[in-house]
Enzyme design. Structure first.
Site, PDB file in Angstrom:
ATOM      1  N   GLU A 106       4.045 -37.287   4.727  1.00 28.36           N
ATOM      2  CA  GLU A 106       2.672 -36.818   4.879  1.00 28.36           C
ATOM      3  C   GLU A 106       2.372 -35.761   3.811  1.00 28.36           C
ATOM      4  O   GLU A 106       2.690 -34.578   4.000  1.00 28.36           O
ATOM      5  CB  GLU A 106       2.477 -36.184   6.258  1.00 28.36           C
ATOM      6  CG  GLU A 106       2.700 -37.146   7.407  1.00 28.36           C
ATOM      7  CD  GLU A 106       1.902 -36.733   8.639  1.00 28.36           C
ATOM      8  OE1 GLU A 106       1.143 -37.561   9.135  1.00 28.36           O
ATOM      9  OE2 GLU A 106       2.023 -35.579   9.082  1.00 28.36           O
TER      10      GLU A 106
ATOM     11  N   LYS B 284      -2.810 -34.439  17.956  1.00 31.33           N
ATOM     12  CA  LYS B 284      -2.841 -32.989  17.712  1.00 31.33           C
ATOM     13  C   LYS B 284      -3.395 -32.285  18.958  1.00 31.33           C
ATOM     14  O   LYS B 284      -3.180 -32.757  20.069  1.00 31.33           O
ATOM     15  CB  LYS B 284      -3.644 -32.682  16.439  1.00 31.33           C
ATOM     16  CG  LYS B 284      -3.151 -33.523  15.255  1.00 31.33           C
ATOM     17  CD  LYS B 284      -3.622 -33.039  13.927  1.00 31.33           C
ATOM     18  CE  LYS B 284      -3.045 -33.939  12.837  1.00 31.33           C
ATOM     19  NZ  LYS B 284      -3.361 -33.463  11.501  1.00 31.33           N
TER      20      LYS B 284
END
Ligand code: PGA
Length: 252
Positions: A166, A11
């Protein structure tokens, strides 16, 4: 048999110094020939730095997004040919944070997957339901709608994508889907792939959402869980290495 793939999703974290020490620690902890596939999906400004460090190692390079366009007046975007030029092997597409904060639609995610494949970059297509959707009994419908858009966009190349399930409620929250909950959704996704390609058995379907050193083994033991997309735990070398070891054990 499908190889397991453990992909770190860093990220928007890291800097040159911390990237270098994280990777050095991970590389030092890896066996010379690891029986699973490993990737790190890094912020685009560090693709060059990380690419140099993982060259000729078992770790493959990944990006966190890719443009649906090849080139032109798209300020701020990074194209699949550019990623390929930098030896990037994977690009995450349709991560829930991009769907949520950048308004990415199922159709756009499909176009991104298609653009990646056209340049020889493997898209990791993310799907997953929110907590509200799960509680309303919509999980299956949501993930099927999201995957259908990608299948539609990539046409006969379906077997070349990687899928990541996810559940949004499990991302970064410390709440993980139980192995049974995850496997149930993975089986739905596998069946959907099988309706689109005769090679559905070779498609890796990763689980993501608070996978960590403690829960990886159980999740990776499930029949249709072929690896993990790892956020928080990919930023700590011992945790990431534990997950890689769990994948090796699950592959044996
Ligand atoms: P997490 O993130 O492991 O920190 O929950 C996973 C992801 O968002 O890819």
């Amino acid at each position: 048999m499908r190889k397991k793939l453990i992909a770190g999703n860093w990220k928007m974290n890291g800097d040159k110094a911390s990237n270098a020490s994280l990777l050095a620690d991970v590389l030092q902890g890896l066996e010379a020939s690891v029986a699973c596939e490993i990737a790190v999906c890094v912020p685009s400004v560090y693709i060059d730095q990380v690419g140099r460090m993982v060259d000729a190692t078992p770790i493959r390079l990944g990006a966190q997004d890719v443009s649906a366009q090849d080139k032109g007046a798209y300020t701020g975007e990074i194209s699949a040919p550019m990623l390929k030029d930098m030896s990037v092997r994977y690009a995450i597409v349709g991560h829930s944070e991009r769907r949520q904060y950048h308004g990415e639609t199922d159709a756009l995610v499909g176009e991104k997957a298609k653009a990646a494949l056209a340049s020889g970059v493997t898209p990791i297509v993310c799907v997953g339901e929110t907590l509200d959707q799960r509680e309303a009994g919509e999980t299956e419908a949501v993930v099927k709608r999201q995957l259908a858009a990608a299948i539609h966009a990539v046409g006969h190349c379906v077997s070349e994508i990687v899928v990541a399930y996810e559940p949004v409620w499990a991302i970064g929250t410390g709440k993980t889907a139980t192995p049974e909950q995850a496997q149930a959704v993975h089986a739905v996704l596998r069946a959907q792939l099988a309706a689109a390609t005769e090679h559905a058995e070779k498609v890796q379907i990763l689980y993501g959402g608070s996978m960590n050193a403690g829960n990886a083994a159980e999740l990776l033991a499930q029949a249709d869980i072929d690896g993990g997309l790892i956020g928080g735990a990919s930023l700590k070398a011992p945790d990431f290495l534990s997950i890689v070891r769990a994948a090796v054990v699950a592959s044996a």
